[in-house]
Scaffold this motif. Structure first.
Motif, PDB file in Angstrom:
ATOM      1  N   GLY A 171      17.325  36.570  36.593  1.00 25.80           N
ATOM      2  CA  GLY A 171      17.486  35.242  37.162  1.00 25.80           C
ATOM      3  C   GLY A 171      17.489  35.250  38.676  1.00 25.80           C
ATOM      4  O   GLY A 171      17.272  36.272  39.326  1.00 25.80           O
ATOM      5  N   LYS A 172      17.763  34.094  39.243  1.00 25.60           N
ATOM      6  CA  LYS A 172      17.651  33.932  40.691  1.00 25.60           C
ATOM      7  C   LYS A 172      18.877  34.403  41.460  1.00 25.60           C
ATOM      8  O   LYS A 172      18.877  34.380  42.687  1.00 25.60           O
ATOM      9  CB  LYS A 172      17.386  32.460  41.025  1.00 25.60           C
ATOM     10  N   MET A 173      19.919  34.836  40.745  1.00 25.86           N
ATOM     11  CA  MET A 173      21.135  35.281  41.435  1.00 25.86           C
ATOM     12  C   MET A 173      21.083  36.755  41.820  1.00 25.86           C
ATOM     13  O   MET A 173      21.967  37.249  42.502  1.00 25.86           O
ATOM     14  CB  MET A 173      22.354  35.022  40.556  1.00 25.86           C
ATOM     15  N   GLY A 174      20.072  37.476  41.378  1.00 25.94           N
ATOM     16  CA  GLY A 174      19.891  38.849  41.831  1.00 25.94           C
ATOM     17  C   GLY A 174      20.407  39.901  40.874  1.00 25.94           C
ATOM     18  O   GLY A 174      21.201  39.629  39.969  1.00 25.94           O
ATOM     19  N   VAL A 175      19.917  41.127  41.081  1.00 22.14           N
ATOM     20  CA  VAL A 175      20.370  42.303  40.336  1.00 22.14           C
ATOM     21  C   VAL A 175      21.530  42.926  41.096  1.00 22.14           C
ATOM     22  O   VAL A 175      21.457  43.100  42.315  1.00 22.14           O
ATOM     23  CB  VAL A 175      19.221  43.326  40.167  1.00 22.14           C
ATOM     24  N   THR A 176      22.601  43.259  40.388  1.00 21.24           N
ATOM     25  CA  THR A 176      23.787  43.788  41.063  1.00 21.24           C
ATOM     26  C   THR A 176      23.888  45.304  40.995  1.00 21.24           C
ATOM     27  O   THR A 176      24.479  45.919  41.886  1.00 21.24           O
ATOM     28  CB  THR A 176      25.064  43.173  40.456  1.00 21.24           C
ATOM     29  N   SER A 177      23.348  45.945  39.949  1.00 23.04           N
ATOM     30  CA  SER A 177      23.423  47.413  39.877  1.00 23.04           C
ATOM     31  C   SER A 177      22.383  47.924  38.900  1.00 23.04           C
ATOM     32  O   SER A 177      21.964  47.213  37.974  1.00 23.04           O
ATOM     33  CB  SER A 177      24.824  47.876  39.443  1.00 23.04           C
ATOM     34  N   ILE A 222      17.795  53.275  31.140  1.00 20.36           N
ATOM     35  CA  ILE A 222      18.119  52.631  32.408  1.00 20.36           C
ATOM     36  C   ILE A 222      18.917  51.364  32.087  1.00 20.36           C
ATOM     37  O   ILE A 222      18.541  50.600  31.185  1.00 20.36           O
ATOM     38  CB  ILE A 222      16.842  52.272  33.190  1.00 20.36           C
ATOM     39  N   TYR A 223      20.003  51.152  32.809  1.00 20.59           N
ATOM     40  CA  TYR A 223      20.851  49.976  32.599  1.00 20.59           C
ATOM     41  C   TYR A 223      20.862  49.155  33.884  1.00 20.59           C
ATOM     42  O   TYR A 223      21.022  49.705  34.983  1.00 20.59           O
ATOM     43  CB  TYR A 223      22.276  50.383  32.230  1.00 20.59           C
ATOM     44  N   SER A 224      20.703  47.850  33.730  1.00 17.56           N
ATOM     45  CA  SER A 224      20.749  46.960  34.888  1.00 17.56           C
ATOM     46  C   SER A 224      21.719  45.822  34.612  1.00 17.56           C
ATOM     47  O   SER A 224      21.880  45.387  33.469  1.00 17.56           O
ATOM     48  CB  SER A 224      19.351  46.401  35.190  1.00 17.56           C
ATOM     49  N   THR A 225      22.365  45.350  35.662  1.00 18.43           N
ATOM     50  CA  THR A 225      23.301  44.236  35.554  1.00 18.43           C
ATOM     51  C   THR A 225      22.913  43.156  36.551  1.00 18.43           C
ATOM     52  O   THR A 225      22.226  43.421  37.547  1.00 18.43           O
ATOM     53  CB  THR A 225      24.746  44.672  35.834  1.00 18.43           C
ATOM     54  N   GLY A 226      23.364  41.940  36.285  1.00 19.33           N
ATOM     55  CA  GLY A 226      23.078  40.828  37.179  1.00 19.33           C
ATOM     56  C   GLY A 226      24.103  39.727  37.012  1.00 19.33           C
ATOM     57  O   GLY A 226      25.009  39.814  36.179  1.00 19.33           O
ATOM     58  N   ARG A 227      23.926  38.681  37.782  1.00 19.05           N
ATOM     59  CA  ARG A 227      24.852  37.552  37.724  1.00 19.05           C
ATOM     60  C   ARG A 227      24.357  36.474  36.758  1.00 19.05           C
ATOM     61  O   ARG A 227      24.598  35.294  36.971  1.00 19.05           O
ATOM     62  CB  ARG A 227      25.048  36.979  39.131  1.00 19.05           C
ATOM     63  N   ASP A 228      23.649  36.909  35.710  1.00 18.20           N
ATOM     64  CA  ASP A 228      23.192  35.996  34.672  1.00 18.20           C
ATOM     65  C   ASP A 228      23.991  36.157  33.389  1.00 18.20           C
ATOM     66  O   ASP A 228      23.627  35.602  32.353  1.00 18.20           O
ATOM     67  CB  ASP A 228      21.705  36.204  34.386  1.00 18.20           C
ATOM     68  N   GLY A 229      25.076  36.951  33.423  1.00 20.06           N
ATOM     69  CA  GLY A 229      25.951  37.092  32.269  1.00 20.06           C
ATOM     70  C   GLY A 229      25.517  38.116  31.255  1.00 20.06           C
ATOM     71  O   GLY A 229      26.133  38.214  30.191  1.00 20.06           O
ATOM     72  N   VAL A 230      24.468  38.904  31.524  1.00 20.62           N
ATOM     73  CA  VAL A 230      24.027  39.932  30.578  1.00 20.62           C
ATOM     74  C   VAL A 230      23.740  41.218  31.340  1.00 20.62           C
ATOM     75  O   VAL A 230      23.466  41.205  32.545  1.00 20.62           O
ATOM     76  CB  VAL A 230      22.757  39.507  29.797  1.00 20.62           C
TER      77      VAL A 230
END
Length: 666
Positions: free
Chosen positions: A136-142, A150-158
């Motif tokens: 989403g538009k809030m960006g990737v956090t880690s 590979i694991y990715s997190t973001g401010r989209d709740g998943v």
């Protein structure tokens, strides 16, 4: 700016990534020398894809070597090659064996800012794989690497689990932690196999355990901090953050846990559907049955159930649904392309559907793993998804329009058998769905393209369709795909969907996965089997090539009809003809809704009801006689599934699993 650990470097050296103008990202290796200024070397230059906020937010070097994955402010995941940059930097600055040699004569000059003036000597690398706007538009956090994924997190709740296919990033599945945890900041893998999700839930900092499904720690900090740090040990935990220019520190000593979990729950609410995937033989252990359950808590669970220990062990939890999971369907084994699972493993496509007109499709791979706690390993790959209102989400000015039936629910699913043949131009599977808006819909799955497409529909019933079953009539006259649907008025309709399936397969092949839904036409035959809603339906072919159709209703009655299928060959008699040879009804077979029924043999039926009775019936000429009744312990029965196991001597033993407010196997 962002620090990124790089495998193969000494502890005193780390990689620094810096985003600058025009989307240019620099990779620099920085070495710490006691008593001296840090030593710096430019290693690579990368070009971020164009977007409004063009900078990276996190990065990680893959352990396979030669690749760098990073996330940007637009929510995209990018994969860059770094082996070529490493080699060219080594030639120009004297890197040996993957480390930094600060003892060289010219190394001092490279530590000066002038080293950036020669960055033109390195090529500007473009990403080899881009997943645009994944978070989403809030960006990737880690981003992080663990266990080959590979694991990715973001401010989209998943948070998402990905794998590398060649030099392309591929999403395996996405996970949604506790409800309301929208700002996921980081993942941490513990030595005991737990995965901790760190993020902000409203105005609290939360540490959520994916193993237990609960918040381990909750810090009231105001929420949404961009500069923070968390540390924990068995004896204490600390959380630091910046608020209004002040550095705040939260510290807490560990407290003894006063509660013990006697029996872990499978779901947070009642179980609405269950399907048996199969049995897994584990060397040195008893055979384990693998089931899939769907629940009102919006999740589906793959679990292993042991007859010996009587324990249900969750293997995987699927959390892609935004509403309840009401229906499940399984399609046959996978092809030879699945790696790592031999002949003793289980492989199938899983379809799950429910509220908000949402269907999800997964590839399940299960095999024996004696080293694990459950002795079974389960790999889940998300294949495709579909929502009827996806086009609505993309509409402009939709707030000015009235949305048509926003609460459509899928009540039942059935996979169309016999469609993966060479007769079809494109290998695909088809799925029939009973819908609460009065329609019967057929979907086509293109697994290679990861698309689930609505291919045909009919609103013949004009009321909620509760059950759907598809069966294949294969005789000398050819194959016919027949569909049976049941609605809330007690009617059971039979359709010939052979032509729509063939036309849909041809349209999908020509249009590359895009098409307008076709019309299913009208039913060949409609039988008024009950006075009210049909809650259970099952079809079984007899040795004579006829079909037994058994149904159970809200009024506690059971209805069985014997069906004959005739296929015309000539021009004047072309088409499919259905004829009812025999009908048997048993009013008041149960004292409540009949929510499960199975034809075990042409002369033997099994029914289950909300009255918590499981009854065996013998079918004779024009009658149904009760043979035995067993009481089960699951209240509010929602569904049952049955299977047979061959015994020594050629005898068959029948098993069934029941779900509702719990799960029981008999």
């Amino acid at each position: 700016l962002g620090w990124t650990p790089r495998p193969g470097l000494s502890p005193s050296t780390a990689a620094l990534l810096a985003s600058g103008p025009d989307g240019e990202m620099l990779w620099l290796d920085v070495a710490h020398r006691p008593g001296q200024a840090p030593w710096l070397r430019l290693m690579g230059r990368y070009l971020l894809p164009p977007c409004k906020q063009r900078w990276h937010t996190c990065a990680a070097f893959l352990p396979q070597g030669g690749l760098l994955v990073c996330g940007d402010r637009r929510g995209s995941l990018l994969l860059f090659p770094c082996s070529s940059s490493l080699g060219q930097a080594a030639e120009s600055t004297g890197i040996t064996n993957g480390g930094i040699d600060p003892g060289g004569k010219d190394s001092g000059s490279e530590s000066e800012p002038s080293c950036l003036l020669h960055k033109g000597a390195l090529p500007l690398e473009a990403p080899v794989s881009v997943l645009f706007g994944l978070h989403g538009k809030m960006g990737v956090t880690s981003v992080a690497c663990h266990g080959g994924y590979i694991y990715s997190t973001g401010r989209d709740g998943v948070y998402r689990q990905l794998r590398l296919q060649g030099q392309q990033l591929e999403v395996v599945r996405k996970h949604r932690p506790c409800k309301g945890l929208q700002w996921i900041e980081e993942l941490r893998f513990t030595p005991d196999g737990d995965l901790l999700v760190l993020g902000f839930h409203a105005d609290n900092f939360v540490v959520w355990s994916s193993r237990t499904g609960e918040n381990l720690h909750c810090v009231p900090c105001g929420g949404g901090h961009r500069s923070w740090s968390y540390w924990s040990s068995p004896s204490a935990e600390a959380f630091a953050f910046i608020k209004c220019g002040d550095v705040m520190l939260y510290h807490r000593e560990a407290e003894p846990c006063e509660q013990q979990v006697l029996l872990a729950s499978l779901h947070g609410r009642e179980i609405a559907c269950v399907r048996r995937l199969g049995a897994v033989e584990v060397p040195g252990h008893t055979t384990l049955n693998v089931f899939v359950t769907g629940s009102e808590d919006t999740t589906a669970c793959v679990l292993a159930l042991s007859e010996h220990s009587r324990a249900a062990v969750p293997l995987a939890r699927l959390s892609d649904h935004i509403s309840s999971v009401r229906a499940l369907a399984l399609a046959g084994p996978a092809g030879p392309g699945d790696e790592g699972f031999g002949d003793e493993g289980l492989s199938a496509l899983l379809f799950s559907a429910g509220g908000r007109a949402q269907i999800e499709c997964y590839r399940l791979l299960c095999a024996a793993d004696p080293a694990s706690e459950s002795t079974v390993a389960c790999q889940v790959v998300h294949v495709a998804s579909h929502r009827l209102d996806e086009h609505w989400e993309r509409k402009k000015n939709r707030h000015k329009l009235v949305k048509m039936d926003p609460e459509t629910r899928y009540m039942s699913l059935s996979v169309v058998p016999g469609t993966s043949t060479k007769q079809l131009p494109t290998p695909c599977k088809f799925l029939a769905a009973a819908c609460s808006d009065g329609s019967v819909r057929v979907f086509g799955l293109l697994e290679a393209a990861r698309k689930l497409v609505l291919v045909a529909e009919s609103f013949h019933h004009q009321r909620c369709v509760l059950k759907v079953e598809v069966f294949l009539h294969a005789r000398a006259g050819g194959e016919r795909h027949l569909l049976c649907s049941a609605a809330t008025d007690g009617s059971v309709a039979f359709w010939d969907i052979t032509s729509p399936i063939a036309d849909a397969a041809d349209a999908l092949h020509r249009a590359e996965g895009e098409m307008q839904p076709l019309a299913l036409g009208v039913p060949l035959l409609t039988v008024m089997a009950h006075s009210c809603g049909v809650n259970s339906l099952h079809i079984r072919e007899t040795p004579e090539g006829q079909y037994l159709v058994a149904s159970g209703s809200d009024d506690g009655s059971i209805h069985v009809c014997l069906l004959e299928v005739a296929v015309g060959r000539g021009e004047a008699t072309a088409g499919t003809c259905l004829r009812v040879l025999e009908r048997v009804a048993r009013p008041c077979a149960h004292a409540a809704h009949v929510t499960g029924i199975r034809v075990l043999r042409p002369d033997l039926l099994l029914s289950a009801s909300v009255d918590q009775r499981l009854t065996l019936w013998r079918r004779g000429p024009g009658e149904l006689d009760a043979l035995s009744t067993t009481f089960f312990h699951v209240p509010d029965l929602a569904e049952l599934d049955c299977w047979e196991v061959g015994e020594a001597g050629g005898q068959l033993r029948y098993y069934c699993v029941l779900c509702g407010q719990g799960l029981e196997m008999l």
